[in-house]
Design a protein around this motif. Sequence first.
Motif, short mmCIF file in Angstrom:
data_model
loop_
_atom_site.label_atom_id
_atom_site.label_comp_id
_atom_site.label_asym_id
_atom_site.label_seq_id
_atom_site.Cartn_x
_atom_site.Cartn_y
_atom_site.Cartn_z
N ASP A 134 -39.66 -32.87 51.23
CA ASP A 134 -39.07 -33.47 50.31
C ASP A 134 -37.63 -32.80 49.74
N PRO A 135 -37.00 -32.66 50.75
CA PRO A 135 -35.40 -31.92 50.23
C PRO A 135 -34.62 -32.69 49.24
N ASP A 136 -34.62 -32.05 48.12
CA ASP A 136 -33.79 -32.78 46.98
C ASP A 136 -33.40 -31.83 46.04
N ASP A 137 -32.41 -32.07 45.50
CA ASP A 137 -31.81 -31.12 44.51
C ASP A 137 -32.86 -31.04 43.13
N ASP A 138 -33.59 -31.99 42.99
CA ASP A 138 -34.37 -32.11 41.77
C ASP A 138 -35.93 -31.60 41.97
N VAL A 139 -36.35 -31.36 43.59
CA VAL A 139 -37.78 -31.00 43.60
C VAL A 139 -37.62 -29.40 44.24
N VAL A 140 -38.30 -28.47 43.39
CA VAL A 140 -38.44 -27.14 43.28
C VAL A 140 -39.72 -26.82 43.88
N ARG A 141 -39.74 -25.86 44.78
CA ARG A 141 -41.06 -25.07 45.10
C ARG A 141 -40.61 -23.69 44.91
N TYR A 142 -41.30 -22.80 44.11
CA TYR A 142 -41.14 -21.29 43.98
C TYR A 142 -41.60 -20.41 45.00
N TYR A 143 -41.00 -19.65 45.60
CA TYR A 143 -41.24 -18.59 46.73
C TYR A 143 -41.17 -17.27 45.89
N GLY A 144 -42.47 -16.74 45.34
CA GLY A 144 -42.10 -15.44 44.74
C GLY A 144 -42.21 -14.07 45.53
N GLU A 145 -42.42 -13.08 44.66
CA GLU A 145 -42.28 -11.74 45.24
C GLU A 145 -43.10 -11.58 46.56
N ASN A 146 -44.37 -12.05 46.62
CA ASN A 146 -45.24 -11.82 47.97
C ASN A 146 -44.17 -12.32 48.99
N TYR A 147 -43.62 -13.57 49.02
CA TYR A 147 -43.19 -14.07 50.08
C TYR A 147 -41.60 -13.45 50.27
N VAL A 148 -40.96 -13.00 49.41
CA VAL A 148 -39.72 -12.12 49.64
C VAL A 148 -40.20 -10.93 50.07
#
Length: 806
Positions: A134-148
């Motif tokens: 759902d690529p959209d400027d208003d839809v956010v999914r957080y990828y935290g420290e574990n992913y990074v």
Amino acid sequence: MPVRIRLAALLAALLLVAPGIVVGARAATLGSTSMDDSPAVAAAPKVVIVVGATHEYTDSYRSYGDLFAAEALKYTPNVVKVYSPNATWSKVKAAAQGASIFIYLGHGSGYPKSEASVFNGDWLDGMGLNKAADPDDDVVRYYGENYVAGEIRLARNAVVILSHLCYASGNSESGDPEPTYAVARQRIDNFASGFLRAGARTVIADVWNAGVVAYIRDILSADKTIGDMWRNSPSNHGHQMAFAPARNPAYDAIMDPNTWTSGFYRSIVGNLEMTTAEVRDGAGSAFTATHPTDLVAPGAASVATAGLAVHEDDALSTPTGASLAAGTAVRVDQVTAPAAAEDSSSPGPSALVRTFDGGTEGWVGGDGLAPRDSLGPEIWSVDGADVITPNLDGLHDRLDLVARFSETASWTAKVRDGDGTVVATQSGTGHQAFIGWNAEIDGAPAPVGDYTWAVTAADAWGNAKGSAEGTFSIVPAEAPATAVLSFASTAGAATNSSSVQFELVFAGEVSGLTKSDLVRTGTAPDCIIGTPTGSGATWTVPVTKCKTGTLGLTLSAEAVSDGDGGLGPAGWVSSKTVRIDKAAPTAKAPKASLRSGQALESASKKAGLPVRLAWSASDSGGAGLAGYDVARSVNGGAWQVIESGLSSASLNLRLSPGTTYQFRVRARDKAGNVGGWAAGPTLRPKLVQQTASKIVWRKSWSTESDSGYSGGSTRRSSTAKAKAIYTFSGRSIGFVTTFAASRGSVKVVVDGSRVATLDLSSGDPGQRVLAFTRTWASKGTHTIKLVVVGTAGHPRVDLDALAVLG
């Protein structure tokens, strides 16, 4: 969340976005340009700019990103933009690999925050990106420290810049109150952690565009330290306050709020002595865990052809008779390309190889090998202080180092004193090594003086090891009154209580300790820190309403004052962690088996049989198993506890024939929880004498009497293939016999299958010994057959008795 600064400041930041700059034609923008997702050597420093989904701020952030890209393109053509709505995790991750400068603009969700009672590395302290579906400027999914930390590998000496984020520089979300110094420091430290573990040596958080532009320019063109670059940035507010980052003690940290008490919009964590030239030079360092196209000597390979023949010569004309199985890892010592064949064909090379264990060596056809990683790991950097002052003030009390490697490696770190004696060793596996030494030797403080550290790194393919070494000193420093001598839960390492009390002992009399000076750590949710009580050097801190998990407290720097008004400790001090475990452990029903190698306790027909009782248990609460209680019921009578607090999950017993037994077990954990009883089956031990009519004899056997035999007699045979057969109902069987130099060998057949051949002349001489036992999971009908082998010179075999556990 994005940073929402005052309107005047926002207008000033927008004025820094030069109108008319077109960047897209020169910088690669993901979504339209595919990227290689494996780290590679950069021809020029790689700059990656990511704009996450940030709702109504996204357009402004894309403009800021273009501004940063325009500055970077003045010095390097290697600029990649990954902008919302194409900033999915997969695209950001692919672009980030091997970046020398990684810039992220977007939402920040950090810890501590009111919506997260405990830290969750899956979504905190990372990036807010687009959802792939759902690529959209208003839809956010957080990828935290574990992913990074787990999936990004930055270039050697990389710098990360976090721009316009909430939490990253210690700030709060719009509408939330300003954080305390302690909370701001913790947010800065936590947000930097994932990026430092992804390979960055410095993480900068700055909401001011002028500052970010200056960082890019200086890193790519100037010659100065990263610390000087940050201190003298156009975004400098002149309120720089250094602190020791608790999670990253090998690095330095500084925050620079708008005022001395508010506006936490600028910070840095990392090696501040690293130079901008080192960042540029790091772009040319290769990740070494790559497989070459052709065989390399010396190097590594794996066998690709099953049954690859090994030869004595490079012409492959004299086989050694050995072959290598497919998948075998080998070292390649030499590669020879033979002369062209008479038919003008081009045969492949031959290779001199040896297996890693040295068991096979010789020449093989190179076409049967797959080239493998042939570069040894390099140690790219080792960061940490070179002066240790173990005075318990929270600042460089111990040696903390972070080493980064060019690939995942098995590493070992050693600390030596001035005489070269190894005083500490640590090892592990990873692309980084987090090395810590508490400046103690055999539990006592290490002497003042000069020391050295050495780190080695080895890969899985036998290539040359990487190594680095350095020096540090332990210098005397008086413990101030504000130094923390001890900080731990009064309950110890584990408890089943929702309320925990921590005791803080300072080196002297202090005052001013409040609950706002303490930050909760660990995974236990809903804990509430109460008001500290105490006076002088000893204070207690109550924590209540905790649920299951781990709990620790961190005392912030400069939380208390001594009698002269001096503040301390100098750095953050963390307590020992306590685990809150409310779950009772679970034990499984005990199982009994006859013990092989043990003798009956006497010649009596009622002699006790040697039995081993064993069980297993688990503790879902995590405190760990502490011990077990064992209870017994005899002939159906009342249960009686026969062992309490038993440390091992087994118990050796003697059970008398003619008596019935039942056992049950319960487990205790280290938090004080006691599990329920788990009862095993009723056991009926029996000692079957060799005179029993149910034993079937084949060929020649005779009886011999002696007071040392079970029941006063034994049955013996020296005839090859003489047999004794017994069918029984039970769960365990034991063959009772005599060991002596004059005895021979006997085959044991159980339920039609030969399971053992016993040499009764070996071992310690003795009578009434259970030479063989066999146990089943449940009671059933079985047959045991003993067959005399007829050993030359000493063929005799005795059947003294059979032990049965029904």
